[in-house]
Motif scaffolding. Structure first.
Motif, PDB file in Angstrom:
ATOM      1  N   PRO B  67       0.810  -1.228   0.000  1.00  0.00           N
ATOM      2  CA  PRO B  67       0.000   0.000   0.000  1.00  0.00           C
ATOM      3  C   PRO B  67       0.844   1.279   0.000  1.00  0.00           C
ATOM      4  CG  PRO B  67      -0.813  -1.589   1.611  1.00  0.00           C
ATOM      5  CD  PRO B  67       0.532  -2.082   1.168  1.00  0.00           C
ATOM      6  N   ARG B  68       2.023   1.220   0.599  1.00  0.00           N
ATOM      7  CA  ARG B  68       2.918   2.391   0.559  1.00  0.00           C
ATOM      8  C   ARG B  68       3.479   2.586  -0.847  1.00  0.00           C
ATOM      9  NH1 ARG B  68       3.734   3.440   5.752  1.00  0.00           N
ATOM     10  NH2 ARG B  68       3.745   1.678   7.179  1.00  0.00           N
ATOM     11  N   LEU B  69       3.866   1.458  -1.447  1.00  0.00           N
ATOM     12  CA  LEU B  69       4.462   1.554  -2.782  1.00  0.00           C
ATOM     13  C   LEU B  69       3.429   2.064  -3.785  1.00  0.00           C
ATOM     14  CD1 LEU B  69       6.636  -1.710  -2.956  1.00  0.00           C
ATOM     15  CD2 LEU B  69       7.196   0.534  -2.007  1.00  0.00           C
ATOM     16  N   LYS B  70       2.199   1.586  -3.642  1.00  0.00           N
ATOM     17  CA  LYS B  70       1.154   2.042  -4.569  1.00  0.00           C
ATOM     18  C   LYS B  70       0.936   3.543  -4.407  1.00  0.00           C
ATOM     19  CE  LYS B  70      -3.619   1.371  -6.038  1.00  0.00           C
ATOM     20  NZ  LYS B  70      -4.917   0.685  -5.796  1.00  0.00           N
ATOM     21  N   ALA B  71       0.865   3.993  -3.162  1.00  0.00           N
ATOM     22  CA  ALA B  71       0.671   5.427  -2.915  1.00  0.00           C
ATOM     23  C   ALA B  71       1.834   6.232  -3.496  1.00  0.00           C
ATOM     24  CB  ALA B  71       0.548   5.674  -1.419  1.00  0.00           C
ATOM     25  N   TYR B  72       3.038   5.701  -3.299  1.00  0.00           N
ATOM     26  CA  TYR B  72       4.231   6.390  -3.800  1.00  0.00           C
ATOM     27  C   TYR B  72       4.171   6.558  -5.314  1.00  0.00           C
ATOM     28  CZ  TYR B  72       9.145   6.720  -5.264  1.00  0.00           C
ATOM     29  OH  TYR B  72      10.320   7.080  -5.875  1.00  0.00           O
ATOM     30  N   MET B  74       1.529   6.474  -7.222  1.00  0.00           N
ATOM     31  CA  MET B  74       0.406   7.342  -7.620  1.00  0.00           C
ATOM     32  C   MET B  74       0.731   8.812  -7.402  1.00  0.00           C
ATOM     33  SD  MET B  74      -2.976   5.135  -6.523  1.00  0.00           S
ATOM     34  CE  MET B  74      -4.129   6.242  -7.368  1.00  0.00           C
ATOM     35  N   ARG B  75       1.501   9.104  -6.382  1.00  0.00           N
ATOM     36  CA  ARG B  75       1.871  10.506  -6.163  1.00  0.00           C
ATOM     37  C   ARG B  75       2.648  11.075  -7.345  1.00  0.00           C
ATOM     38  NH1 ARG B  75       2.083  12.566  -0.837  1.00  0.00           N
ATOM     39  NH2 ARG B  75       2.780  14.490  -1.804  1.00  0.00           N
ATOM     40  N   VAL B  87       4.014  -1.714  -8.622  1.00  0.00           N
ATOM     41  CA  VAL B  87       4.163  -2.414  -7.338  1.00  0.00           C
ATOM     42  C   VAL B  87       4.529  -3.875  -7.592  1.00  0.00           C
ATOM     43  CG1 VAL B  87       2.948  -3.220  -5.271  1.00  0.00           C
ATOM     44  CG2 VAL B  87       2.608  -0.882  -6.079  1.00  0.00           C
ATOM     45  N   PHE B 113      12.828   1.361  -1.054  1.00  0.00           N
ATOM     46  CA  PHE B 113      12.679   2.656  -1.726  1.00  0.00           C
ATOM     47  C   PHE B 113      13.498   2.712  -3.016  1.00  0.00           C
ATOM     48  CE2 PHE B 113      14.828   6.733  -2.524  1.00  0.00           C
ATOM     49  CZ  PHE B 113      13.745   7.440  -3.038  1.00  0.00           C
ATOM     50  N   VAL B 116      11.718   0.576  -5.743  1.00  0.00           N
ATOM     51  CA  VAL B 116      10.480   1.094  -6.328  1.00  0.00           C
ATOM     52  C   VAL B 116      10.736   2.394  -7.082  1.00  0.00           C
ATOM     53  CG1 VAL B 116       9.662   2.418  -4.314  1.00  0.00           C
ATOM     54  CG2 VAL B 116       8.017   1.444  -5.933  1.00  0.00           C
ATOM     55  N   ARG B 117      11.682   3.197  -6.608  1.00  0.00           N
ATOM     56  CA  ARG B 117      12.039   4.419  -7.341  1.00  0.00           C
ATOM     57  C   ARG B 117      12.513   4.077  -8.748  1.00  0.00           C
ATOM     58  NH1 ARG B 117      17.356   6.499  -5.250  1.00  0.00           N
ATOM     59  NH2 ARG B 117      17.939   4.615  -6.369  1.00  0.00           N
ATOM     60  N   ARG B 120       9.729   2.840 -10.892  1.00  0.00           N
ATOM     61  CA  ARG B 120       8.862   3.955 -11.282  1.00  0.00           C
ATOM     62  C   ARG B 120       9.458   4.699 -12.478  1.00  0.00           C
ATOM     63  NH1 ARG B 120       8.420   9.097  -7.388  1.00  0.00           N
ATOM     64  NH2 ARG B 120      10.270   9.605  -8.624  1.00  0.00           N
ATOM     65  N   TYR B 179      10.776  13.903  -4.143  1.00  0.00           N
ATOM     66  CA  TYR B 179      10.735  12.460  -3.895  1.00  0.00           C
ATOM     67  C   TYR B 179       9.407  11.834  -4.308  1.00  0.00           C
ATOM     68  CZ  TYR B 179      15.222  12.085  -1.571  1.00  0.00           C
ATOM     69  OH  TYR B 179      16.569  12.051  -1.317  1.00  0.00           O
ATOM     70  N   PHE B 180       8.315  12.516  -4.082  1.00  0.00           N
ATOM     71  CA  PHE B 180       7.026  11.893  -4.370  1.00  0.00           C
ATOM     72  C   PHE B 180       6.500  12.225  -5.756  1.00  0.00           C
ATOM     73  CE2 PHE B 180       5.820  11.790   0.431  1.00  0.00           C
ATOM     74  CZ  PHE B 180       6.586  10.643   0.585  1.00  0.00           C
TER      75      PHE B 180
END
Lengths: 217, 219
Positions: B67-72, B74-75, B87, B113, B116-117, B120, B179-180
């Protein structure tokens, strides 16, 4: 101009992931050879990890975990084979830069820019940026900095002198496009370096719209 | 481009525990998230994935991070579906690279981090990510261990947390946009309609505060 020190804003661009690929390439190359820059980067990753743990969570689909579990045993995609680089190339070129070379250093299609300066330009997956290796003969001047914006130089072999400062292997110069001076390659070893121009065609506003077609290489 | 190793965790010894930001004043940073799992436990999960290929451990790690990765993601502008694709790719990388994770040198959250960065960047921007991998360190000639590497991880985490929590909003905002929202300092200046020098100085002040609190601790 910053000699051998990444500015904080460029470091954050890189660690956050926002830096465009060619700039990221210059920074990763520099960091491969510079422990202090890498420590700074690690701190910035640490900050990224901290921010990640603070973010408002977003609920994931119910099936996402099952989808993932079903994929875990998938074979990894084969990586495209890289050329067999010779020992000299592997000793000189840091890992992040190696995939961008299509042959060993001595076998690259070097283009003569002017007397004493040869260039190998290459593409990243992001078009519109200039990235190149430069090979400068001993004692010869480096090309003038571009006036299109920030420019990064990372020394891979040999050295050059800029305003009395010697930049050797792993050293980085971050110039902002206004610097009007001409560095000289070391008079014994010459200099092999990576140069990257940042954002050559990203002018904004009406002037940018008018100028942009002419700024493309 | 060939894949780049996301594991740039080497020599990153400062933290062995996730940094807790709450309570924090930054816009968008939640103090309401559910309690974060203890990093010792997260490390055990990754070890179980690496050593035993444990799907149960993977599932637990997924619940902690997805859920954190998805939010990240999406931001940075992705819709929910795209974010879940990223994700998936990040979590598969975690599964495959678990044996390269070194708990002596990195916290789990920092390691994930970096993964996922880079995913992304790959999926949202379709760019390669030149980054470090362990073999890069063979190129180093004078890589001495510095005294400040020996600082206890939790102390560093606490000091970064405190420094972040104490940042003026305008400095915190710049870090968040970077970052986001995947904005370079120049893009941040454009978005906020600020002179470039103002954005640079906000970044420098924010980092000085964090570096200062870490070096204060070392002295």
């Amino acid at each position: 101009m910053n000699l051998n020190r990444l500015s904080d804003e460029v470091l954050v661009d890189y660690a956050s992931g926002a830096a465009p690929e060619p700039v990221a390439l210059a920074i990763a190359t520099h960091m491969s050879l510079n422990a202090e820059a890498r420590r700074d980067y690690e701190q910035m990753n640490h900050l990224g990890g901290a921010l990640l743990m603070s973010i408002d969570e977003e609920a994931v689909s119910d099936h996402l975990l099952d989808d993932l579990l079903a994929r875990l045993d998938e074979p990894e995609a084969a990586q495209s084979p890289s050329p067999a680089f010779d020992a000299q190339t592997k000793a000189i070129v840091p890992q992040p830069l190696l995939p961008y070379l299509r042959a060993s250093l001595d076998d690259l299609p070097w283009q003569k820019v002017y007397n004493g300066v040869e260039e190998y330009r290459f593409e990243t997956t992001l078009p519109g940026y200039k990235s190149a290796l430069l090979r400068i003969a001993p004692g010869k001047p480096m090309p003038l900095h571009s006036h299109r914006g920030p420019e990064y130089t990372v020394v891979l072999d040999g050295a050059y002198y800029d305003q009395g400062v010697r930049l050797g292997r792993g050293d980085l110069c971050e110039a902002d496009g206004h610097d009007q001076h001409r560095p000289i390659a070391d008079d014994k070893d010459g200099c092999l370096c990576l140069i990257v121009l940042d954002a050559p065609i990203r002018l904004s506003g009406l002037l940018g719209i008018v100028l942009n077609p002419f700024l493309k290489n | 481009m060939p894949g780049y190793a996301e594991s740039n965790a080497d020599r990153f010894r400062q933290t062995r525990k996730p940094v807790h930001l709450a309570p924090i004043m930054m816009r968008g940073l939640s103090s309401q998230s559910r309690p974060r799992p203890d990093d010792v436990h997260l490390v055990a999960l990754i070890t179980a994935i690496a050593a035993e290929r444990s799907r149960a451990a993977f599932a637990e790690l997924f619940r902690a991070f997805a859920p954190r990765l998805k939010a990240y993601v999406m931001r940075a502008g992705a819709d929910g579906r795209m974010a879940e694709d990223v994700v998936q790719e990040a979590m598969i990388a975690v599964w495959r690279k678990a044996d390269s994770f070194n708990p002596e040198k990195a916290s789990v959250s920092t390691w994930i981090f970096t993964i996922v960065r880079n995913k992304r960047i790959d999926y949202l921007r379709r760019e390669a990510r030149p980054d470090l991998k362990p073999s890069d360190f063979l190129h180093l000639e004078n890589d001495q261990t510095h005294a400040d590497d020996e600082i206890d991880g939790q102390q560093t985490g606490d000091s970064i947390q405190e420094a972040l929590a104490g940042l003026p909003l305008e400095q915190a905002q710049v870090l968040e946009l970077a970052y986001f929202e995947d904005k370079s300092h120049r893009e941040i200046a454009e978005q906020l309609n600020l002179p470039l020098g103002t954005v640079k100085s906000r970044i420098r002040l924010a980092l000085a505060r964090m570096k200062g609190s870490i070096s204060d601790m070392a002295s």
